[in-house]
Design a protein around this motif. Sequence first.
Motif, PDB file in Angstrom:
ATOM      1  N   PHE A   1      -6.028  -9.114   5.796  1.00 34.23           N
ATOM      2  CA  PHE A   1      -4.590  -8.857   5.745  1.00 34.23           C
ATOM      3  C   PHE A   1      -4.075  -8.484   7.126  1.00 34.23           C
ATOM      4  O   PHE A   1      -4.785  -7.875   7.923  1.00 34.23           O
ATOM      5  N   ILE A   2      -2.822  -8.839   7.374  1.00 31.74           N
ATOM      6  CA  ILE A   2      -2.136  -8.451   8.602  1.00 31.74           C
ATOM      7  C   ILE A   2      -0.756  -7.919   8.227  1.00 31.74           C
ATOM      8  O   ILE A   2      -0.237  -8.240   7.147  1.00 31.74           O
ATOM      9  N   PRO A   3      -0.142  -7.083   9.082  1.00 32.54           N
ATOM     10  CA  PRO A   3       1.228  -6.656   8.794  1.00 32.54           C
ATOM     11  C   PRO A   3       2.144  -7.859   8.642  1.00 32.54           C
ATOM     12  O   PRO A   3       2.087  -8.807   9.425  1.00 32.54           O
ATOM     13  N   SER A   4       2.971  -7.848   7.628  1.00 33.63           N
ATOM     14  CA  SER A   4       3.869  -8.972   7.381  1.00 33.63           C
ATOM     15  C   SER A   4       4.914  -9.072   8.489  1.00 33.63           C
ATOM     16  O   SER A   4       5.555  -8.073   8.819  1.00 33.63           O
ATOM     17  N   PRO A   5       5.107 -10.261   9.053  1.00 36.54           N
ATOM     18  CA  PRO A   5       6.147 -10.414  10.071  1.00 36.54           C
ATOM     19  C   PRO A   5       7.548 -10.430   9.477  1.00 36.54           C
ATOM     20  O   PRO A   5       8.536 -10.267  10.204  1.00 36.54           O
ATOM     21  N   ASP A   6       7.648 -10.598   8.166  1.00 31.71           N
ATOM     22  CA  ASP A   6       8.957 -10.741   7.521  1.00 31.71           C
ATOM     23  C   ASP A   6       9.389  -9.515   6.722  1.00 31.71           C
ATOM     24  O   ASP A   6      10.586  -9.292   6.543  1.00 31.71           O
ATOM     25  N   TYR A   7       8.414  -8.751   6.229  1.00 28.25           N
ATOM     26  CA  TYR A   7       8.745  -7.646   5.324  1.00 28.25           C
ATOM     27  C   TYR A   7       8.091  -6.361   5.825  1.00 28.25           C
ATOM     28  O   TYR A   7       6.877  -6.182   5.722  1.00 28.25           O
ATOM     29  N   ARG A   8       8.916  -5.492   6.364  1.00 24.61           N
ATOM     30  CA  ARG A   8       8.424  -4.263   6.970  1.00 24.61           C
ATOM     31  C   ARG A   8       7.719  -3.393   5.926  1.00 24.61           C
ATOM     32  O   ARG A   8       8.222  -3.171   4.824  1.00 24.61           O
ATOM     33  N   GLY A   9       6.532  -2.911   6.293  1.00 23.31           N
ATOM     34  CA  GLY A   9       5.768  -2.044   5.409  1.00 23.31           C
ATOM     35  C   GLY A   9       4.845  -2.775   4.458  1.00 23.31           C
ATOM     36  O   GLY A   9       4.059  -2.140   3.753  1.00 23.31           O
ATOM     37  N   LEU A  10       4.916  -4.087   4.425  1.00 23.34           N
ATOM     38  CA  LEU A  10       4.039  -4.880   3.564  1.00 23.34           C
ATOM     39  C   LEU A  10       3.001  -5.598   4.424  1.00 23.34           C
ATOM     40  O   LEU A  10       3.164  -5.757   5.645  1.00 23.34           O
ATOM     41  N   TYR A  11       1.924  -6.052   3.758  1.00 25.46           N
ATOM     42  CA  TYR A  11       0.846  -6.747   4.446  1.00 25.46           C
ATOM     43  C   TYR A  11       0.666  -8.130   3.821  1.00 25.46           C
ATOM     44  O   TYR A  11       0.856  -8.305   2.625  1.00 25.46           O
ATOM     45  N   GLU A  12       0.308  -9.074   4.678  1.00 24.48           N
ATOM     46  CA  GLU A  12       0.236 -10.464   4.256  1.00 24.48           C
ATOM     47  C   GLU A  12      -1.210 -10.948   4.215  1.00 24.48           C
ATOM     48  O   GLU A  12      -1.996 -10.659   5.122  1.00 24.48           O
ATOM     49  N   ARG A  13      -1.552 -11.664   3.150  1.00 18.60           N
ATOM     50  CA  ARG A  13      -2.880 -12.268   3.032  1.00 18.60           C
ATOM     51  C   ARG A  13      -3.036 -13.340   4.094  1.00 18.60           C
ATOM     52  O   ARG A  13      -2.221 -14.255   4.201  1.00 18.60           O
ATOM     53  N   VAL A  14      -4.074 -13.207   4.922  1.00 19.19           N
ATOM     54  CA  VAL A  14      -4.297 -14.147   6.013  1.00 19.19           C
ATOM     55  C   VAL A  14      -4.579 -15.537   5.448  1.00 19.19           C
ATOM     56  O   VAL A  14      -5.330 -15.702   4.475  1.00 19.19           O
ATOM     57  N   VAL A  15      -3.969 -16.545   6.036  1.00 20.23           N
ATOM     58  CA  VAL A  15      -4.194 -17.930   5.629  1.00 20.23           C
ATOM     59  C   VAL A  15      -5.346 -18.494   6.451  1.00 20.23           C
ATOM     60  O   VAL A  15      -5.260 -18.593   7.679  1.00 20.23           O
ATOM     61  N   THR A  16      -6.430 -18.827   5.770  1.00 23.53           N
ATOM     62  CA  THR A  16      -7.577 -19.459   6.414  1.00 23.53           C
ATOM     63  C   THR A  16      -7.543 -20.956   6.122  1.00 23.53           C
ATOM     64  O   THR A  16      -6.821 -21.385   5.210  1.00 23.53           O
ATOM     65  N   PRO A  17      -8.306 -21.771   6.854  1.00 24.66           N
ATOM     66  CA  PRO A  17      -8.334 -23.211   6.549  1.00 24.66           C
ATOM     67  C   PRO A  17      -8.690 -23.496   5.094  1.00 24.66           C
ATOM     68  O   PRO A  17      -8.077 -24.352   4.449  1.00 24.66           O
ATOM     69  N   ALA A  18      -9.656 -22.753   4.572  1.00 27.06           N
ATOM     70  CA  ALA A  18     -10.070 -22.980   3.184  1.00 27.06           C
ATOM     71  C   ALA A  18      -8.959 -22.602   2.215  1.00 27.06           C
ATOM     72  O   ALA A  18      -8.698 -23.309   1.235  1.00 27.06           O
TER      73      ALA A  18
ATOM     74  N   LEU B   1       0.843  -1.196   0.000  1.00 25.51           N
ATOM     75  CA  LEU B   1       0.000   0.000   0.000  1.00 25.51           C
ATOM     76  C   LEU B   1       0.879   1.247   0.000  1.00 25.51           C
ATOM     77  O   LEU B   1       2.099   1.162   0.141  1.00 25.51           O
ATOM     78  N   GLY B   2       0.251   2.403  -0.152  1.00 30.91           N
ATOM     79  CA  GLY B   2       0.978   3.659  -0.068  1.00 30.91           C
ATOM     80  C   GLY B   2       1.403   3.956   1.358  1.00 30.91           C
ATOM     81  O   GLY B   2       0.881   3.360   2.317  1.00 30.91           O
ATOM     82  N   ALA B   3       2.326   4.888   1.505  1.00 27.30           N
ATOM     83  CA  ALA B   3       2.880   5.194   2.822  1.00 27.30           C
ATOM     84  C   ALA B   3       1.814   5.666   3.803  1.00 27.30           C
ATOM     85  O   ALA B   3       1.910   5.438   5.010  1.00 27.30           O
ATOM     86  N   GLY B   4       0.748   6.307   3.308  1.00 26.76           N
ATOM     87  CA  GLY B   4      -0.290   6.823   4.190  1.00 26.76           C
ATOM     88  C   GLY B   4      -1.487   5.905   4.320  1.00 26.76           C
ATOM     89  O   GLY B   4      -2.524   6.313   4.856  1.00 26.76           O
ATOM     90  N   GLU B   5      -1.357   4.670   3.880  1.00 27.25           N
ATOM     91  CA  GLU B   5      -2.476   3.720   3.898  1.00 27.25           C
ATOM     92  C   GLU B   5      -2.157   2.553   4.830  1.00 27.25           C
ATOM     93  O   GLU B   5      -0.993   2.238   5.077  1.00 27.25           O
ATOM     94  N   THR B   6      -3.214   1.909   5.325  1.00 26.59           N
ATOM     95  CA  THR B   6      -3.038   0.793   6.249  1.00 26.59           C
ATOM     96  C   THR B   6      -4.228  -0.149   6.150  1.00 26.59           C
ATOM     97  O   THR B   6      -5.293   0.234   5.645  1.00 26.59           O
ATOM     98  N   VAL B   7      -4.046  -1.364   6.639  1.00 23.07           N
ATOM     99  CA  VAL B   7      -5.162  -2.310   6.718  1.00 23.07           C
ATOM    100  C   VAL B   7      -5.841  -2.233   8.076  1.00 23.07           C
ATOM    101  O   VAL B   7      -6.934  -2.778   8.252  1.00 23.07           O
ATOM    102  N   ALA B   8      -5.220  -1.573   9.041  1.00 21.13           N
ATOM    103  CA  ALA B   8      -5.737  -1.526  10.410  1.00 21.13           C
ATOM    104  C   ALA B   8      -7.139  -0.935  10.437  1.00 21.13           C
ATOM    105  O   ALA B   8      -7.381   0.168   9.939  1.00 21.13           O
ATOM    106  N   GLY B   9      -8.076  -1.687  10.993  1.00 14.56           N
ATOM    107  CA  GLY B   9      -9.454  -1.234  11.093  1.00 14.56           C
ATOM    108  C   GLY B   9     -10.203  -1.234   9.785  1.00 14.56           C
ATOM    109  O   GLY B   9     -11.344  -0.763   9.727  1.00 14.56           O
ATOM    110  N   GLN B  10      -9.593  -1.761   8.722  1.00 17.68           N
ATOM    111  CA  GLN B  10     -10.211  -1.730   7.400  1.00 17.68           C
ATOM    112  C   GLN B  10     -10.645  -3.116   6.924  1.00 17.68           C
ATOM    113  O   GLN B  10     -11.626  -3.259   6.207  1.00 17.68           O
ATOM    114  N   THR B  11      -9.904  -4.154   7.302  1.00 17.60           N
ATOM    115  CA  THR B  11     -10.146  -5.490   6.786  1.00 17.60           C
ATOM    116  C   THR B  11      -9.507  -6.523   7.711  1.00 17.60           C
ATOM    117  O   THR B  11      -8.522  -6.221   8.400  1.00 17.60           O
ATOM    118  N   CYS B  12     -10.066  -7.706   7.693  1.00 20.15           N
ATOM    119  CA  CYS B  12      -9.488  -8.824   8.451  1.00 20.15           C
ATOM    120  C   CYS B  12      -8.719  -9.775   7.534  1.00 20.15           C
ATOM    121  O   CYS B  12      -8.170 -10.773   7.993  1.00 20.15           O
TER     122      CYS B  12
END
Length: 286
Positions: A261-278, A248-259
Amino acid sequence: MIINRQPTAQTGAMSVLAALLESRTGQQIAANRAWRIETALKPVLKARGHETLDQLVAELLDDQTGIIADMIVDALLNQESSFFRDGQILDTVVAAINARETPGSRRLRIWSAACSNGQEPLSLAMLFADRFERTGMAEPEILATDVSEAAIQRARAARFSQFEIQRGLPVRQMIKWFDAVGSDWIANPDLVRKITFRRHNLVGDPPPCGRFDVVLCRNVLFYLSPTLRKRVFDLLAEVMRPGGLLVLGAGETVAGQTCAFIPSPDYRGLYERVVTPASAIETAAA
């Protein structure tokens, strides 16, 4: 789009034009930035022989071809971009792709959404072409889209002014990948062929086919209403592989917007697609 043909003092020319932009793209122009409408439309006013926005709106309301509406929307879209913009983020994308590739693995896929005039996907293509020359690692598939057909045509043509070419493009890359034609610079066809350019509206069109490992959607979501922002996040999640990375852009975030994606634990500033059972089952089957 249905436009009120009798604008009141409350709607006015600027409101009609802002409503046109929102209906076509979902993007909103805040009241305190209404000045941007007149500034952005000065070239359109000149081209159409008008002196005021009221005259332009009158032509818009009488136009049956849609040409005027296209001109207005293209002018109002913020197509600000540059080569290797936020270069550290692009380096992170390359590092993430490196980490996900294994010998004999499938070809990885990147989507540059809202690519403007093509500087972002061309920058990525240059980075991965350089990597191929150094390591022999396959170049990922790159899809580049934008809501503006005019922007996509410019991106395909890959022709840039001296001002545009100097914004962020290292001299070495300029000499390697671009040729001077008059006062402009045109990208080598071999570079352009590494990218698939296509018009796509994030808030109105079906998602692209297939699944992506990385999606770049920078500086778009903050122009959208919360409802449309949620819709776009859902679309992006739908087309991404579980564990895929969102930029996303520097002024954008997933916080409070969607479930999704989460902040990537490996890549700072990137967001990771949540892995669901399906989605985990889907990945195992892929």
